[in-house]
Design a protein around this motif. Structure first.
Motif, mmCIF file in Angstrom:
data_model
loop_
_atom_site.group_PDB
_atom_site.id
_atom_site.type_symbol
_atom_site.label_atom_id
_atom_site.label_comp_id
_atom_site.label_asym_id
_atom_site.label_seq_id
_atom_site.Cartn_x
_atom_site.Cartn_y
_atom_site.Cartn_z
ATOM 1 N N LEU A 142 0.795 -1.148 -0.387
ATOM 2 C CA LEU A 142 0.190 -0.374 0.165
ATOM 3 C C LEU A 142 0.560 1.292 0.054
ATOM 4 N N ASN A 143 1.236 1.957 -1.054
ATOM 5 C CA ASN A 143 1.703 3.383 -1.072
ATOM 6 C C ASN A 143 1.424 4.296 -0.130
ATOM 7 N N PRO A 144 2.133 4.961 0.723
ATOM 8 C CA PRO A 144 1.902 6.038 1.900
ATOM 9 C C PRO A 144 1.047 7.141 1.661
ATOM 10 N N THR A 145 1.227 7.348 -0.055
ATOM 11 C CA THR A 145 0.394 8.166 -0.397
ATOM 12 C C THR A 145 -0.971 8.195 -0.504
ATOM 13 N N LEU A 146 -1.627 6.552 -0.027
ATOM 14 C CA LEU A 146 -2.926 6.223 -0.363
ATOM 15 C C LEU A 146 -3.404 5.511 1.281
ATOM 16 N N PHE A 147 -2.190 5.940 2.235
ATOM 17 C CA PHE A 147 -2.531 5.766 3.268
ATOM 18 C C PHE A 147 -4.123 5.970 3.734
ATOM 19 N N GLY A 148 -5.085 5.506 4.304
ATOM 20 C CA GLY A 148 -5.943 6.499 4.881
ATOM 21 C C GLY A 148 -7.778 6.723 3.835
ATOM 22 N N ARG A 149 -6.836 6.448 2.689
ATOM 23 C CA ARG A 149 -7.185 6.934 1.151
ATOM 24 C C ARG A 149 -8.132 5.688 0.433
ATOM 25 N N LEU A 150 -7.057 4.467 -0.144
ATOM 26 C CA LEU A 150 -7.916 2.909 -0.577
ATOM 27 C C LEU A 150 -8.264 2.611 0.368
ATOM 28 N N PRO A 151 -9.051 1.893 0.885
ATOM 29 C CA PRO A 151 -9.503 0.868 1.316
ATOM 30 C C PRO A 151 -8.925 -0.224 1.179
ATOM 31 N N GLY A 152 -8.084 -0.898 2.914
ATOM 32 C CA GLY A 152 -7.383 -2.456 2.351
ATOM 33 C C GLY A 152 -7.226 -3.279 4.040
ATOM 34 N N SER A 153 -6.994 -3.842 3.727
ATOM 35 C CA SER A 153 -6.897 -4.962 4.680
ATOM 36 C C SER A 153 -6.073 -4.197 6.250
ATOM 37 N N PRO A 154 -5.892 -3.876 7.237
ATOM 38 C CA PRO A 154 -7.657 -4.543 7.958
ATOM 39 C C PRO A 154 -8.822 -3.912 7.158
ATOM 40 N N ASN A 155 -9.201 -2.575 7.296
ATOM 41 C CA ASN A 155 -10.112 -1.115 6.793
ATOM 42 C C ASN A 155 -10.769 -1.573 5.141
ATOM 43 N N THR A 156 -11.385 -3.048 5.361
ATOM 44 C CA THR A 156 -11.857 -3.016 3.710
ATOM 45 C C THR A 156 -13.281 -2.400 3.565
ATOM 46 N N ALA A 157 -13.737 -1.896 2.267
ATOM 47 C CA ALA A 157 -14.655 -1.092 2.392
ATOM 48 C C ALA A 157 -16.437 -1.498 1.069
ATOM 49 N N TRP A 158 -17.180 -1.085 1.485
ATOM 50 C CA TRP A 158 -18.231 -1.037 0.525
ATOM 51 C C TRP A 158 -18.085 -0.355 -1.091
ATOM 52 N N GLY A 159 -17.869 -0.722 -1.470
ATOM 53 C CA GLY A 159 -17.934 -0.035 -3.676
ATOM 54 C C GLY A 159 -18.515 -1.124 -4.100
ATOM 55 N N VAL A 160 -18.208 -0.367 -5.740
ATOM 56 C CA VAL A 160 -17.914 -1.029 -6.516
ATOM 57 C C VAL A 160 -16.324 -0.626 -7.944
ATOM 58 N N THR A 161 -16.099 -2.005 -8.992
ATOM 59 C CA THR A 161 -15.074 -2.016 -9.007
ATOM 60 C C THR A 161 -15.485 -2.275 -10.760
ATOM 61 N N ALA A 162 -14.815 -1.430 -12.210
ATOM 62 C CA ALA A 162 -15.005 -2.163 -13.113
ATOM 63 C C ALA A 162 -14.240 -1.844 -13.918
ATOM 64 N N SER A 163 -13.832 -3.242 -14.234
ATOM 65 C CA SER A 163 -12.863 -3.027 -15.290
ATOM 66 C C SER A 163 -12.250 -3.652 -17.467
ATOM 67 N N PHE A 164 -11.835 -3.024 -17.680
ATOM 68 C CA PHE A 164 -12.382 -3.495 -19.430
ATOM 69 C C PHE A 164 -10.421 -4.040 -19.852
ATOM 70 N N LEU A 165 -10.350 -4.616 -20.634
ATOM 71 C CA LEU A 165 -9.574 -5.867 -21.332
ATOM 72 C C LEU A 165 -9.222 -5.689 -22.445
ATOM 73 N N PRO A 166 -9.189 -4.863 -23.151
ATOM 74 C CA PRO A 166 -9.263 -4.726 -24.706
ATOM 75 C C PRO A 166 -8.944 -5.917 -25.609
ATOM 76 N N THR A 167 -7.779 -5.829 -24.644
ATOM 77 C CA THR A 167 -6.014 -7.654 -25.622
ATOM 78 C C THR A 167 -6.263 -7.524 -24.347
ATOM 79 N N ASN A 168 -5.160 -8.805 -24.924
ATOM 80 C CA ASN A 168 -4.722 -10.447 -23.504
ATOM 81 C C ASN A 168 -4.004 -8.625 -22.656
ATOM 82 N N SER A 169 -3.364 -7.986 -23.391
ATOM 83 C CA SER A 169 -1.847 -7.347 -22.487
ATOM 84 C C SER A 169 -2.159 -6.042 -22.048
ATOM 85 N N ILE A 170 -3.908 -5.427 -21.935
ATOM 86 C CA ILE A 170 -3.615 -4.105 -21.532
ATOM 87 C C ILE A 170 -5.503 -3.579 -20.705
#
Length: 575
Positions: A329-357
């Protein structure tokens, strides 16, 4: 973002003006203060007095924890009430019962079609978009995700175990519990978990030298393949519960970046609904959607996820096994990006147009930025505090040996009113990051994954409410280089963070320090941390012993804290 006080901490009694900062305490990483008295009636503040340079001011600051990564010592809030823990356990038990009933039906069907291949136990899994990339060198469009076991006729014996909790969203699994419950390995339901026991010795330096500390962390989860169970193509349902018991190891060292990635900044006794989500793959796995309570650090800015390749005998099982927090966890994201042990509710979406992107976007409950313990909350809290993040990445294979590598870049934004290190209100925060990893060398090309891997990390934020405004990290990992130990790994890493330059940042984020540091209220300008580790696989896929040495030449909690040296030992079992 405060931490539990060290055993030697005490307050000064210089006062002329009282300023009360009220916030709800929490132990996930967060770095802002919410001004107001709206919660004063329900939460008694922890008074933290600080002698401010060039000003006769007495601060009464409510305990503001930083959390698992980048935490600072303060008095811990009361543990969750027993009935709250019972609700969490009851909810998880009900989910487990439901999943078991689903498994019974699915197992009957699977027995009619027994598997023809052996499966490599998925010792740790993730549904992050990077793990679903196809082999970048292929053009067949078939994905080789780490989230599911790889089916091969002869599973290799050298595959190690990736244990970093921030790199995993999904099931820790070895098959032991599955077998004990009489469930088929090919069942729609998989049950597993991990128990991690750790101990630290602060050999010298820091705020409280010669101290011993310990961690107990456990996670129990259940995963349902909804396609097998209910014929819903590409769907997966997962639920897990998390437990933690431990001590204030990072606070004793004066470490802002956290050398122990298990220890939270506050509230060292926890039981929580850790993850609960639905994951859906659409359009031949080109669109991935996840909704629920999520370990966000496994989805974004995660350098530890290897590039999946079809040659299972060459597949990297980790990028690094370092035990300090910044690698996950990058320290500039401490307290920003939810993660262990403080997970959070949310939604993610990812698009993979090719095998490598891939390109990904996430929206999360951002109340961790004002101290809410989102990990302990069973449900979400919808208000003006939200966390948005977007990331794009690219994977490749280099040379005749096809050495895998990947890079990712992202931007993020936090909404809501925060407070700076100078006690001034600021609206929101934002920043950007980049990371990359590369296989550097194969010891036995084409035969096994032994060799060297390198990685780089970078983060930047101009927010005066962040604990860290810039971060640079790098490291090297050696896989299977010790003769006769093909599953072992060892590594070295460097983490450097430029810290909040506010006049009162130290008193706010790390309020209680022992003499002779009481008169200082600011952070050190930066913190440097170096770590070396060795992971010994005792039983493949099941039992691991890990040791690490950490040097912190410039502990960041206050200027002048002496060079800290710490030893860590951990034993983890996956079942």
């Amino acid at each position: 973002m405060l931490r539990r006080p060290t055993s030697r901490g005490r307050s000064l009694q210089h006062c002329c003006l009282s300023l009360v900062l009220a916030t709800r305490t929490g132990f996930s990483p967060f770095h802002g203060i919410t001004l107001g008295a709206d919660r004063a009636a329900s939460e008694a503040p922890q008074v933290i007095s600080a002698k401010l340079r060039n000003a006769r001011v007495r601060l009464q600051v409510r305990a503001i924890p930083v959390g698992a990564a980048g935490s600072i010592p303060i008095a811990a809030p009361p543990s969750p009430e027993p009935h709250a823990r019972l609700r969490i356990l009851g909810l998880f038990a009900a989910l487990l019962l439901l999943l078991t009933l689903v498994s019974v039906a699915a197992s009957a069907q699977s027995q009619q079609n027994p598997p023809t291949t052996a499966a490599i136990p998925a010792t740790s899994s993730t549904t992050a978009p990077a793990s679903a990339l196809a082999d970048p060198a292929s053009g067949d469009g078939s994905t080789v995700g780490i989230a599911a076991p790889l089916a091969v006729e002869n599973p290799p014996e050298y595959s190690g175990i990736a244990l970093n909790p921030r790199a995993v969203s999904g099931l820790f699994y070895s098959g032991l519990l599955q077998q004990a419950l009489g469930l088929s390995p090919d069942s729609a339901l998989r049950i597993g978990g991990i128990v991690d026991l750790g101990g630290n010795w602060l050999v010298s330096g820091g705020l409280d030298p010669h101290r011993l500390s310990g961690d107990f962390a456990a996670s129990f989860g259940a995963d349902v393949d909804m396609e097998k169970a209910f014929h819903i193509p590409g769907a997966e349902f997962y639920a897990s519960i998390g437990l933690y018991q431990g001590t204030n190891a990072n606070g004793e060292a004066g470490s802002v970046q956290d050398y122990d990635n298990l220890a939270p900044g506050i509230d060292f006794h926890r039981t929580e609904l850790y993850e609960l989500w639905w994951h859906q793959r659409l359009f031949d796995d080109r669109l991935l959607i996840k909704i629920g309570k999520i370990n966000g650090t496994a989805e974004f800015d995660q350098v530890l996820i290897p590039v999946p390749i079809p040659q299972t005998n060459l597949q990297d099982w980790t990028i690094s096994d370092l035990l300090y927090a910044p690698v996950g966890l990058n320290p500039t994201l401490f307290g920003r990006l939810p993660g262990s042990p403080n997970t959070a509710w949310g939604v993610t979406a990812s698009f993979l147009p090719t095998n490598s992107i891939y390109a990904s976007y996430g929206l999360f409950d951002g109340n961790g930025a004002r101290g809410v313990q989102t990990g302990l909350n069973v449900g979400p809290d919808f208000n003006s505090y939200k966390f948005n993040i977007g990331e794009a990445g690219y994977a490749w294979r280099l040379g005749d040996e096809g050495k895998p590598g990947r890079i990712g870049v992202g931007v993020w934004g936090q909404t809501g009113t925060l407070f700076s290190g100078n006690l001034t209100p600021v609206q929101g925060a934002n920043g950007f990051y980049a990371f990359g990893s590369q296989r550097l060398w194969y010891q036995h090309p084409g035969r096994d994954p032994s060799g060297l891997i390198g990685f780089l990390q970078f983060g930047d934020s101009n927010s005066s409410a962040n604990i860290a405004t810039r971060y640079v990290g790098t490291g090297l990992t050696a896989l299977g280089l010790i003769p006769g130990r093909p599953a072992d790994s060892m590594g070295i890493g460097l983490a450097w963070s430029k810290l909040n330059s506010g006049q009162y940042a130290g008193a706010i984020f790390f309020p209680d320090v022992p003499y002779p540091y009481l008169s200082a209220t600011s952070f050190r300008s930066s913190e440097t941390m170096l770590q070396a580790d060795y992971q010994l696989v005792l039983i493949p896929y099941k039992l691991v012993l890990q040791a690490a040495y950490t040097a912190i030449p410039t502990p960041g909690a206050r200027p002048g804290i002496p060079w800290a040296n710490a030893l860590t030992l951990r034993l983890a079992t996956i079942f």
